[in-house]
Write a protein that holds these residues in place. Structure first.
Motif, PDB file in Angstrom:
ATOM      1  N   ALA A 164       8.770  31.425  11.861  1.00  0.00           N
ATOM      2  CA  ALA A 164      10.056  31.723  11.239  1.00  0.00           C
ATOM      3  C   ALA A 164      10.352  33.215  11.287  1.00  0.00           C
ATOM      4  O   ALA A 164      11.504  33.622  11.199  1.00  0.00           O
ATOM      5  N   SER A 165       9.310  34.041  11.451  1.00  0.00           N
ATOM      6  CA  SER A 165       9.506  35.486  11.423  1.00  0.00           C
ATOM      7  C   SER A 165      10.437  35.953  12.519  1.00  0.00           C
ATOM      8  O   SER A 165      11.132  36.944  12.377  1.00  0.00           O
ATOM      9  N   GLU A 166      10.456  35.208  13.607  1.00  0.00           N
ATOM     10  CA  GLU A 166      11.311  35.585  14.723  1.00  0.00           C
ATOM     11  C   GLU A 166      12.777  35.624  14.321  1.00  0.00           C
ATOM     12  O   GLU A 166      13.531  36.467  14.781  1.00  0.00           O
ATOM     13  N   ARG A 167      13.158  34.732  13.420  1.00  0.00           N
ATOM     14  CA  ARG A 167      14.566  34.665  13.025  1.00  0.00           C
ATOM     15  C   ARG A 167      14.841  35.193  11.629  1.00  0.00           C
ATOM     16  O   ARG A 167      15.903  35.732  11.373  1.00  0.00           O
ATOM     17  N   PHE A 168      13.884  34.990  10.710  1.00  0.00           N
ATOM     18  CA  PHE A 168      14.180  35.241   9.308  1.00  0.00           C
ATOM     19  C   PHE A 168      13.407  36.393   8.686  1.00  0.00           C
ATOM     20  O   PHE A 168      13.835  36.944   7.699  1.00  0.00           O
ATOM     21  N   ALA A 169      12.255  36.703   9.189  1.00  0.00           N
ATOM     22  CA  ALA A 169      11.392  37.674   8.510  1.00  0.00           C
ATOM     23  C   ALA A 169      11.100  38.882   9.385  1.00  0.00           C
ATOM     24  O   ALA A 169       9.965  39.293   9.536  1.00  0.00           O
ATOM     25  N   ARG A 170      12.109  39.467   9.954  1.00  0.00           N
ATOM     26  CA  ARG A 170      11.895  40.599  10.852  1.00  0.00           C
ATOM     27  C   ARG A 170      11.775  41.900  10.063  1.00  0.00           C
ATOM     28  O   ARG A 170      12.336  42.928  10.414  1.00  0.00           O
ATOM     29  N   VAL A 171      10.998  41.854   9.010  1.00  0.00           N
ATOM     30  CA  VAL A 171      10.724  43.033   8.205  1.00  0.00           C
ATOM     31  C   VAL A 171       9.778  43.918   9.002  1.00  0.00           C
ATOM     32  O   VAL A 171       8.802  43.458   9.569  1.00  0.00           O
ATOM     33  N   LEU A 172      10.061  45.191   9.033  1.00  0.00           N
ATOM     34  CA  LEU A 172       9.245  46.135   9.791  1.00  0.00           C
ATOM     35  C   LEU A 172       9.065  45.697  11.238  1.00  0.00           C
ATOM     36  O   LEU A 172       7.964  45.674  11.772  1.00  0.00           O
ATOM     37  N   ALA A 173      10.167  45.311  11.882  1.00  0.00           N
ATOM     38  CA  ALA A 173      10.123  44.830  13.257  1.00  0.00           C
ATOM     39  C   ALA A 173      10.012  45.990  14.236  1.00  0.00           C
ATOM     40  O   ALA A 173      10.398  47.126  13.945  1.00  0.00           O
ATOM     41  N   TRP A 174       9.454  45.713  15.387  1.00  0.00           N
ATOM     42  CA  TRP A 174       9.314  46.685  16.459  1.00  0.00           C
ATOM     43  C   TRP A 174       9.547  45.975  17.789  1.00  0.00           C
ATOM     44  O   TRP A 174       9.334  44.770  17.903  1.00  0.00           O
TER      45      TRP A 174
ATOM     46  N   GLY B 169       6.724  40.772  17.379  1.00  0.00           N
ATOM     47  CA  GLY B 169       7.190  42.114  17.076  1.00  0.00           C
ATOM     48  C   GLY B 169       7.604  42.296  15.631  1.00  0.00           C
ATOM     49  O   GLY B 169       8.510  43.061  15.345  1.00  0.00           O
ATOM     50  N   SER B 170       6.933  41.577  14.723  1.00  0.00           N
ATOM     51  CA  SER B 170       7.293  41.717  13.321  1.00  0.00           C
ATOM     52  C   SER B 170       6.070  41.620  12.428  1.00  0.00           C
ATOM     53  O   SER B 170       5.078  40.972  12.771  1.00  0.00           O
ATOM     54  N   PHE B 171       6.173  42.256  11.287  1.00  0.00           N
ATOM     55  CA  PHE B 171       5.109  42.181  10.302  1.00  0.00           C
ATOM     56  C   PHE B 171       4.921  40.743   9.835  1.00  0.00           C
ATOM     57  O   PHE B 171       3.796  40.269   9.656  1.00  0.00           O
ATOM     58  N   GLY B 172       6.020  40.008   9.651  1.00  0.00           N
ATOM     59  CA  GLY B 172       5.937  38.602   9.246  1.00  0.00           C
ATOM     60  C   GLY B 172       5.176  37.765  10.253  1.00  0.00           C
ATOM     61  O   GLY B 172       4.389  36.891   9.886  1.00  0.00           O
ATOM     62  N   GLY B 173       5.405  38.015  11.535  1.00  0.00           N
ATOM     63  CA  GLY B 173       4.691  37.290  12.582  1.00  0.00           C
ATOM     64  C   GLY B 173       3.200  37.575  12.546  1.00  0.00           C
ATOM     65  O   GLY B 173       2.373  36.672  12.665  1.00  0.00           O
ATOM     66  N   LEU B 174       2.860  38.857  12.379  1.00  0.00           N
ATOM     67  CA  LEU B 174       1.443  39.229  12.308  1.00  0.00           C
ATOM     68  C   LEU B 174       0.778  38.651  11.064  1.00  0.00           C
ATOM     69  O   LEU B 174      -0.346  38.141  11.122  1.00  0.00           O
ATOM     70  N   LEU B 175       1.469  38.720   9.938  1.00  0.00           N
ATOM     71  CA  LEU B 175       0.925  38.174   8.693  1.00  0.00           C
ATOM     72  C   LEU B 175       0.740  36.657   8.805  1.00  0.00           C
ATOM     73  O   LEU B 175      -0.293  36.111   8.402  1.00  0.00           O
ATOM     74  N   GLY B 176       1.726  35.977   9.385  1.00  0.00           N
ATOM     75  CA  GLY B 176       1.619  34.534   9.581  1.00  0.00           C
ATOM     76  C   GLY B 176       0.464  34.168  10.493  1.00  0.00           C
ATOM     77  O   GLY B 176      -0.308  33.252  10.201  1.00  0.00           O
ATOM     78  N   GLY B 177       0.324  34.887  11.603  1.00  0.00           N
ATOM     79  CA  GLY B 177      -0.790  34.634  12.516  1.00  0.00           C
ATOM     80  C   GLY B 177      -2.129  34.859  11.843  1.00  0.00           C
ATOM     81  O   GLY B 177      -3.070  34.072  12.011  1.00  0.00           O
TER      82      GLY B 177
ATOM     83  N   LEU C 267      -6.939  33.206  19.692  1.00  0.00           N
ATOM     84  CA  LEU C 267      -6.488  34.060  20.798  1.00  0.00           C
ATOM     85  C   LEU C 267      -4.999  33.850  21.052  1.00  0.00           C
ATOM     86  O   LEU C 267      -4.231  34.823  21.176  1.00  0.00           O
ATOM     87  N   ALA C 268      -4.562  32.598  21.116  1.00  0.00           N
ATOM     88  CA  ALA C 268      -3.139  32.309  21.329  1.00  0.00           C
ATOM     89  C   ALA C 268      -2.296  32.804  20.162  1.00  0.00           C
ATOM     90  O   ALA C 268      -1.189  33.317  20.352  1.00  0.00           O
ATOM     91  N   LEU C 269      -2.815  32.682  18.954  1.00  0.00           N
ATOM     92  CA  LEU C 269      -2.081  33.134  17.766  1.00  0.00           C
ATOM     93  C   LEU C 269      -1.927  34.648  17.734  1.00  0.00           C
ATOM     94  O   LEU C 269      -0.851  35.161  17.405  1.00  0.00           O
ATOM     95  N   ILE C 270      -2.990  35.355  18.065  1.00  0.00           N
ATOM     96  CA  ILE C 270      -2.918  36.828  18.081  1.00  0.00           C
ATOM     97  C   ILE C 270      -1.870  37.284  19.090  1.00  0.00           C
ATOM     98  O   ILE C 270      -1.037  38.141  18.793  1.00  0.00           O
ATOM     99  N   ALA C 271      -1.907  36.687  20.272  1.00  0.00           N
ATOM    100  CA  ALA C 271      -0.939  37.070  21.304  1.00  0.00           C
ATOM    101  C   ALA C 271       0.486  36.722  20.877  1.00  0.00           C
ATOM    102  O   ALA C 271       1.407  37.534  21.031  1.00  0.00           O
ATOM    103  N   THR C 272       0.674  35.547  20.324  1.00  0.00           N
ATOM    104  CA  THR C 272       2.011  35.120  19.894  1.00  0.00           C
ATOM    105  C   THR C 272       2.506  35.975  18.740  1.00  0.00           C
ATOM    106  O   THR C 272       3.676  36.389  18.720  1.00  0.00           O
ATOM    107  N   ALA C 273       1.632  36.244  17.782  1.00  0.00           N
ATOM    108  CA  ALA C 273       2.029  37.073  16.639  1.00  0.00           C
ATOM    109  C   ALA C 273       2.423  38.469  17.099  1.00  0.00           C
ATOM    110  O   ALA C 273       3.419  39.024  16.622  1.00  0.00           O
ATOM    111  N   ALA C 274       1.661  39.023  18.029  1.00  0.00           N
ATOM    112  CA  ALA C 274       2.006  40.352  18.553  1.00  0.00           C
ATOM    113  C   ALA C 274       3.347  40.303  19.285  1.00  0.00           C
ATOM    114  O   ALA C 274       4.136  41.248  19.210  1.00  0.00           O
ATOM    115  N   MET C 275       3.609  39.209  19.972  1.00  0.00           N
ATOM    116  CA  MET C 275       4.857  39.088  20.717  1.00  0.00           C
ATOM    117  C   MET C 275       6.066  38.971  19.798  1.00  0.00           C
ATOM    118  O   MET C 275       7.179  39.312  20.194  1.00  0.00           O
TER     119      MET C 275
END
Length: 189
Positions: free
Chosen positions: A53-63, A136-144, A126-134
């Protein structure tokens, strides 16, 4: 197709193929029970929702994530998916989505199970780390990170259950030889 869209298809293909292959398993003889798996399930589901969901809703501290880096991350995720399938095929009918013991269950220590005790979780991490990094958001990294923590919790439950069901002496000997989740490390959890 760009790598940002491709990774979504790869996750879908992995998940769909994993669910279709679920029929290829033996009947469970004993189960750890939902109570023992509860914390891991909550972490995995919550983390997955946050990560995707971070891709659309939780782009806090996005890069921004550059296209070349995204392609490299996609390749890493694909390697993780392939590692999970190698492990799944090695387990054969002993596989289960839940913590169980099957008829004729034994310690599998060949293929990816000679590298790590929980290669399906290693490949997913491994897939989660790569996807979370892709993402580009803190929410994605936290979720992963939350999903990986959930996989770690589930691995701990599996380890205790297998020690109880298959015998501590045999499982502990395997655990001394093979790392839990990270290949070629001596860290043992």
């Amino acid at each position: 197709m760009n790598p940002y869209g491709l990774i979504r298809y790869e996750w879908f293909a992995w998940f769909a193929s994993w669910m279709l292959a679920a029929w290829w398993r033996s009947r469970a003889q004993a189960r750890a029970g939902i109570g023992r798996e509860g914390a891991s399930r909550i972490a995995i589901i919550g983390g997955a929702l946050l990560m995707f969901a971070s891709e659309r809703f939780a782009r806090v501290l996005a890069w921004p994530v550059s296209v070349p880096l995204a392609w490299a991350l996609d390749a890493v995720a694909l390697a993780g998916f392939l590692f999970t399938w190698w492990a799944r095929l090695t387990l054969g009918r002993l596989w289960s989505g839940n913590v169980t013991r099957k008829a004729d269950h034994h310690i599998v220590d060949t293929g990816p199970y000679a590298l790590v005790r929980h290669p399906i979780y290693t490949g997913l991490a491994l897939a989660l780390i790569a996807t979370a990094a892709m993402t580009g958001s803190f929410g994605g990294l936290l979720g992963g990170a939350l999903v990986i923590y959930g996989l770690y919790l589930k691995a701990r439950v599996e380890e205790q259950f297998l020690r109880e069901e298959l015998g501590a002496q045999g499982y502990d000997a395997y655990a001394r030889r093979v790392p839990m989740l990270v290949p070629f490390t001596r860290f043992s959890a």
